[in-house]
Design an enzyme around this catalytic site. Structure first.
Site, PDB file in Angstrom:
ATOM      1  N   SER A   1       0.679  -4.273  -9.646  1.00  0.00           N
ATOM      2  CA  SER A   1      -0.494  -4.963  -9.085  1.00  0.00           C
ATOM      3  C   SER A   1      -1.688  -4.794 -10.031  1.00  0.00           C
ATOM      4  O   SER A   1      -2.463  -5.725 -10.259  1.00  0.00           O
ATOM      5  CB  SER A   1      -0.865  -4.391  -7.717  1.00  0.00           C
ATOM      6  OG  SER A   1      -0.166  -5.050  -6.690  1.00  0.00           O
TER       7      SER A   1
ATOM      8  N   ASN B   1      11.448  -6.093   1.083  1.00  0.00           N
ATOM      9  CA  ASN B   1      11.147  -6.101  -0.349  1.00  0.00           C
ATOM     10  C   ASN B   1      11.574  -4.781  -1.000  1.00  0.00           C
ATOM     11  O   ASN B   1      12.334  -4.768  -1.978  1.00  0.00           O
ATOM     12  CB  ASN B   1       9.640  -6.361  -0.545  1.00  0.00           C
ATOM     13  CG  ASN B   1       9.201  -6.183  -1.985  1.00  0.00           C
ATOM     14  OD1 ASN B   1       9.006  -5.073  -2.457  1.00  0.00           O
ATOM     15  ND2 ASN B   1       9.098  -7.278  -2.714  1.00  0.00           N
TER      16      ASN B   1
ATOM     17  N   THR C   1       8.075  -2.429  -6.808  1.00  0.00           N
ATOM     18  CA  THR C   1       8.160  -1.208  -6.002  1.00  0.00           C
ATOM     19  C   THR C   1       9.595  -0.675  -6.024  1.00  0.00           C
ATOM     20  O   THR C   1       9.825   0.519  -6.254  1.00  0.00           O
ATOM     21  CB  THR C   1       7.674  -1.473  -4.562  1.00  0.00           C
ATOM     22  OG1 THR C   1       6.383  -2.074  -4.634  1.00  0.00           O
ATOM     23  CG2 THR C   1       7.592  -0.190  -3.752  1.00  0.00           C
TER      24      THR C   1
ATOM     25  N   LYS D   1      -7.828  -0.289  -3.463  1.00  0.00           N
ATOM     26  CA  LYS D   1      -6.642  -1.122  -3.645  1.00  0.00           C
ATOM     27  C   LYS D   1      -5.660  -0.762  -2.554  1.00  0.00           C
ATOM     28  O   LYS D   1      -5.452   0.425  -2.264  1.00  0.00           O
ATOM     29  CB  LYS D   1      -6.023  -0.795  -5.013  1.00  0.00           C
ATOM     30  CG  LYS D   1      -4.861  -1.664  -5.388  1.00  0.00           C
ATOM     31  CD  LYS D   1      -5.316  -2.935  -6.068  1.00  0.00           C
ATOM     32  CE  LYS D   1      -4.228  -3.959  -6.226  1.00  0.00           C
ATOM     33  NZ  LYS D   1      -3.942  -4.729  -5.006  1.00  0.00           N
TER      34      LYS D   1
ATOM     35  N   LYS E   1      -6.526   0.072   2.787  1.00  0.00           N
ATOM     36  CA  LYS E   1      -5.376  -0.575   3.426  1.00  0.00           C
ATOM     37  C   LYS E   1      -5.888  -1.457   4.552  1.00  0.00           C
ATOM     38  O   LYS E   1      -6.950  -1.193   5.124  1.00  0.00           O
ATOM     39  CB  LYS E   1      -4.424   0.478   4.003  1.00  0.00           C
ATOM     40  CG  LYS E   1      -3.014  -0.018   4.202  1.00  0.00           C
ATOM     41  CD  LYS E   1      -2.198   0.077   2.919  1.00  0.00           C
ATOM     42  CE  LYS E   1      -0.765  -0.349   3.107  1.00  0.00           C
ATOM     43  NZ  LYS E   1       0.065   0.009   1.947  1.00  0.00           N
TER      44      LYS E   1
END
Ligand code: NAD
Length: 422
Positions: free
Chosen positions: A356, A228, A197, A77, A113
């Protein structure tokens, strides 16, 4: 792997920083040296050249990567970054951080990633769409709802995730919302994901302040990065009574010792595409911003912001790492010696991957959770993980960062041993 940092160049390599924490923690808990060797390296590195037909009818090739670090706990992930700074070493470090990120909060995921070396601000919407779709096609063997699940990172957001989901679904011939998280809500995105986040950072900051017996209303806070993570952390902390005295983005820093109106700053950014154009506050540089006298510092832009060059000048009491790897390993030692408490990236920004995970669970079960349920579960997860790393730090007499690595490495190693294979 060098233990002593000899040059600032070496100190600025994110893989070196990540590796030095891994080795320090692994040695403390005496993990099997063969397992440590496995954890040092990515399981898979995929490198692609993504061709894009540009609006002016030329074709440009963009280098793209996807690195799978570890899959002992589950499918890999991790986000996809669009930035001119993307390179294989950066993606390798970010992939490993995702392994520790997921493990520290107890998610059934490994770490991965991706990234494309590009400047997304210079591409038209059509060019961005073709870039994202062509990258997805090249990675269609790597991605999968039970294999490798991308998400947004720096320079990407809901729109890119929607294109990835659509392109992947088209290639495999079935609707596959769970192949990617951070999607828009109508396509199976989760309520609370956009804020997750920043919300996790707020929860981790409040938890750390409590352990220092400092009230939020008595704090000042400086936030680097107003995307963000930075903008939402700033907003949610301001809502808790923390005075945000400086913010920044790629255009520089903005300082007001009386406090910045974060709602106004967000509106200004949304209207002007950034803070620069006419934002009312004293203009400072990003370097000056990091060195301001403040209770809390939240670096939420990118890696290598606090290095051997500026660590001794940092005056914050508490640093909460919103970005991945904003403090180099050499700087970390200096900050620890100065007695600055650091809530490490792998825990502080784990609210995003936690929600997520909830999005992925909802997609698989065909469910839609309320925002209240998402926030409550995510907040509990971050609080629990923070308590565990405070406890581990005391038990081993180490920093919170090394404690977080100890917790993560223990989980990954246990899974690795039980599975009996990589
Ligand atoms: P973003 O693209 O939304 O925002 C990045 C911000 O940093 C922007 O305000 C940009 O102007 C600023 N910036 C870029 N270069 C800068 C520089 N040199 N100096 C100062 N500011 C600079 O990205 P984001 O999603 O907010 O991610 C920020 C960091 O948080 C990254 O390290 C990312 O890996 C990490 N992170 C993001 C998420 C997530 O859910 N988005 C989750 C975990 C970790």
């Amino acid at each position: 792997m060098a233990k002593q940092k000899t040059s600032s160049n070496e100190d600025n390599n994110p893989v070196e920083s990540m590796m030095s924490y891994l080795i320090e923690a692994a040695q403390l808990i005496k993990i099997d040296k063969h397992i440590l060797e496995v954890l040092k390296y990515p399981k898979k590195i995929v490198s692609v050249s993504v061709p894009v037909k540009m609006d002016n009818d030329t074709v440009q090739i963009f280098p793209g990567y996807r690195v799978i670090h570890n899959t002992s706990l589950g499918p890999s992930k991790g986000g996809i970054r669009y930035s001119m700074d993307v390179n294989e070493d950066e993606v390798r470090a970010l992939a490993a951080w995702m392994t520790w990120n997921c493990a520290v909060v107890g998610l059934p995921y490994g770490g991965g990633k991706g990234g494309i070396k590009c400047d997304p601000t210079k591409l038209s919407k059509g060019e961005l769409e073709r870039l994202t779709r062509n990258y997805t096609a090249l990675m269609s063997d790597v991605f999968g709802p039970d294999k490798d699940i991308p998400a947004p990172d720096m320079g990407t957001g809901q729109q890119e995730m929607a294109w990835i989901m659509d392109e992947y679904s088209r290639i495999v011939g079935k609707h596959s919302p769970a192949v990617v998280t951070g999607k828009p809500i109508p396509l199976g995105g989760s309520l609370g994901r956009v804020e997750a986040t920043g919300r996790g950072i707020m929860v981790a900051t409040l938890g750390a302040l409590e352990s220092l017996s400092i009230l939020p209303a008595d704090c000042t806070c400086v936030v680097q990065g107003f995307g963000n993570v930075g903008s939402i952390s700033a907003k949610l902390l301001a809502d808790q009574g923390v005075k945000i005295i400086a913010i920044s983005d790629v255009t520089g820093g903005y300082y007001n010792p009386n406090g910045i109106d974060i709602d106004a700053a967000i509106q200004h950014k949304n209207k002007n595409g950034g803070l620069l154009k006419g934002f009312a506050a004293e203009k400072i540089s990003n370097a000056q911003l990091l060195e301001l006298k403040t209770t809390i510092l939240i670096p939420a832009a990118m890696e290598n912001q606090i290095t051997l060059n500026n660590a001794s000048k940092i005056k914050a009491k508490l640093i909460v790492e919103g970005a991945n790897g904003p403090i180099t390993a050499g700087a970390d030692k200096i900050l620890n010696k100065k007695g600055i408490i650091i809530v490490p990236d792998i825990l502080a920004n784990a609210g995003g991957v936690t929600v997520s995970y909830y999005e992925w669970v909802q997609n698989k079960a065909g469910e839609y959770w309320t925002e209240e349920r998402v926030n409550q579960q995510a907040d509990d997860t971050i609080r629990r993980a923070l308590k565990t790393i405070f406890y581990t730090a005391q038990r081993y007499k180490v920093s919170l960062r090394i404690a977080a690595y100890i917790v993560s490495i223990n989980k990954v190693t246990e899974a690795f041993e039980l599975r009996g294979s990589c």
